[in-house]
Scaffold this active site. Sequence first.
Site, PDB file in Angstrom:
ATOM      1  N   HIS A  93      -2.876 -82.175  76.806  1.00  0.00           N
ATOM      2  CA  HIS A  93      -2.891 -80.918  77.546  1.00  0.00           C
ATOM      3  C   HIS A  93      -3.130 -79.741  76.606  1.00  0.00           C
ATOM      4  O   HIS A  93      -4.022 -78.950  76.823  1.00  0.00           O
ATOM      5  CB  HIS A  93      -1.605 -80.717  78.344  1.00  0.00           C
ATOM      6  CG  HIS A  93      -1.669 -79.494  79.208  1.00  0.00           C
ATOM      7  ND1 HIS A  93      -2.328 -79.469  80.403  1.00  0.00           N
ATOM      8  CD2 HIS A  93      -1.210 -78.247  79.019  1.00  0.00           C
ATOM      9  CE1 HIS A  93      -2.265 -78.261  80.928  1.00  0.00           C
ATOM     10  NE2 HIS A  93      -1.597 -77.488  80.102  1.00  0.00           N
ATOM     11  N   GLU A 151      -7.241 -73.247  77.102  1.00  0.00           N
ATOM     12  CA  GLU A 151      -6.268 -73.604  76.065  1.00  0.00           C
ATOM     13  C   GLU A 151      -6.588 -72.890  74.747  1.00  0.00           C
ATOM     14  O   GLU A 151      -5.688 -72.419  74.048  1.00  0.00           O
ATOM     15  CB  GLU A 151      -6.235 -75.128  75.853  1.00  0.00           C
ATOM     16  CG  GLU A 151      -5.679 -75.898  77.043  1.00  0.00           C
ATOM     17  CD  GLU A 151      -4.250 -75.491  77.385  1.00  0.00           C
ATOM     18  OE1 GLU A 151      -3.390 -75.479  76.497  1.00  0.00           O
ATOM     19  OE2 GLU A 151      -3.995 -75.173  78.563  1.00  0.00           O
ATOM     20  N   HIS A 155      -3.841 -70.170  73.623  1.00  0.00           N
ATOM     21  CA  HIS A 155      -2.981 -70.641  72.532  1.00  0.00           C
ATOM     22  C   HIS A 155      -3.690 -70.701  71.177  1.00  0.00           C
ATOM     23  O   HIS A 155      -3.118 -70.298  70.173  1.00  0.00           O
ATOM     24  CB  HIS A 155      -2.412 -72.024  72.881  1.00  0.00           C
ATOM     25  CG  HIS A 155      -1.720 -72.054  74.204  1.00  0.00           C
ATOM     26  ND1 HIS A 155      -0.523 -71.435  74.432  1.00  0.00           N
ATOM     27  CD2 HIS A 155      -2.103 -72.596  75.389  1.00  0.00           C
ATOM     28  CE1 HIS A 155      -0.164 -71.607  75.709  1.00  0.00           C
ATOM     29  NE2 HIS A 155      -1.104 -72.306  76.307  1.00  0.00           N
TER      30      HIS A 155
END
Length: 201
Positions: A93, A151, A155
């Site tokens: 993930h 993502e 992040h």
Amino acid sequence: MPSLLVSALVGLVGARLASSTVQALRTAHNQSPFSNSANLPATSSCGGGVASCTNTTVVSDLCCFEAPGGLLLQTQFWDTKPSTGPANSWTIHGLWPDHCDLGFSENCDPSRAYTNIGGLLSDQGAQDTLDYMQTYWVDIDGHDETFWEHEWKTHGTCMSTLKLRCLPEGSPKGAEVNGSSIPAHFKLLRTSFRPSRFSTP
Ligand SMILES: *[C@@H]1O[C@H](CO)[C@@H](O)[C@H](O)[C@H]1NC(C)=O
Ligand SMILES: *[C@@H]1O[C@H](CO)[C@@H](O)[C@H](O)[C@H]1NC(C)=O
């Protein structure tokens, strides 16, 4: 509704990830046709540091030391009925740099919210990384590229060790996404834990 297991692993692995990431980028750059190895800092400059979140004094070189996000949280899924990605494997993930107090930063650099991450990787000769991502870093609705972009933007741009100033001069756009070492970390974690049953009732 798919059944799914979520595993989250928090580790004080910041310094080790940081140094190998930077080292891999520098090594990759050394091997790239665009490199000018005379300008590269010595790869050993990142070796042997203290782990993120365990330092007792301020660490100044944040290209070799992950901060403030020194707690790396890796999340992975094992879903069934239907499975996303391989039926007998976790899928990735994300890898999130949480602060040492479990707070976190998000969306740290909108100027590097890249699109076409798959294209950036293949342009940089990272087809092996892209193949790995297409197998193990897959979106539940099949929108892999959008998922990777999310993502990365949310992040990845918060990793101090992946800031542009940490890259060798003249690196191509998105060189910091060419994380030849990051899939290696995922690989290790992905294969280190198995659920007790392959499918949930
Ligand atoms: C550890 O280093 C980071 C980055 O320089 C810094 O923000 C933090 O205050 C340091 N921790 C201690 C206890 O000095
Ligand atoms: C990107 O990563 C690959 C390894 O997957 C490496 O062979 C290549 O040289 C890297 N490209 C650049 C421009 O750093």
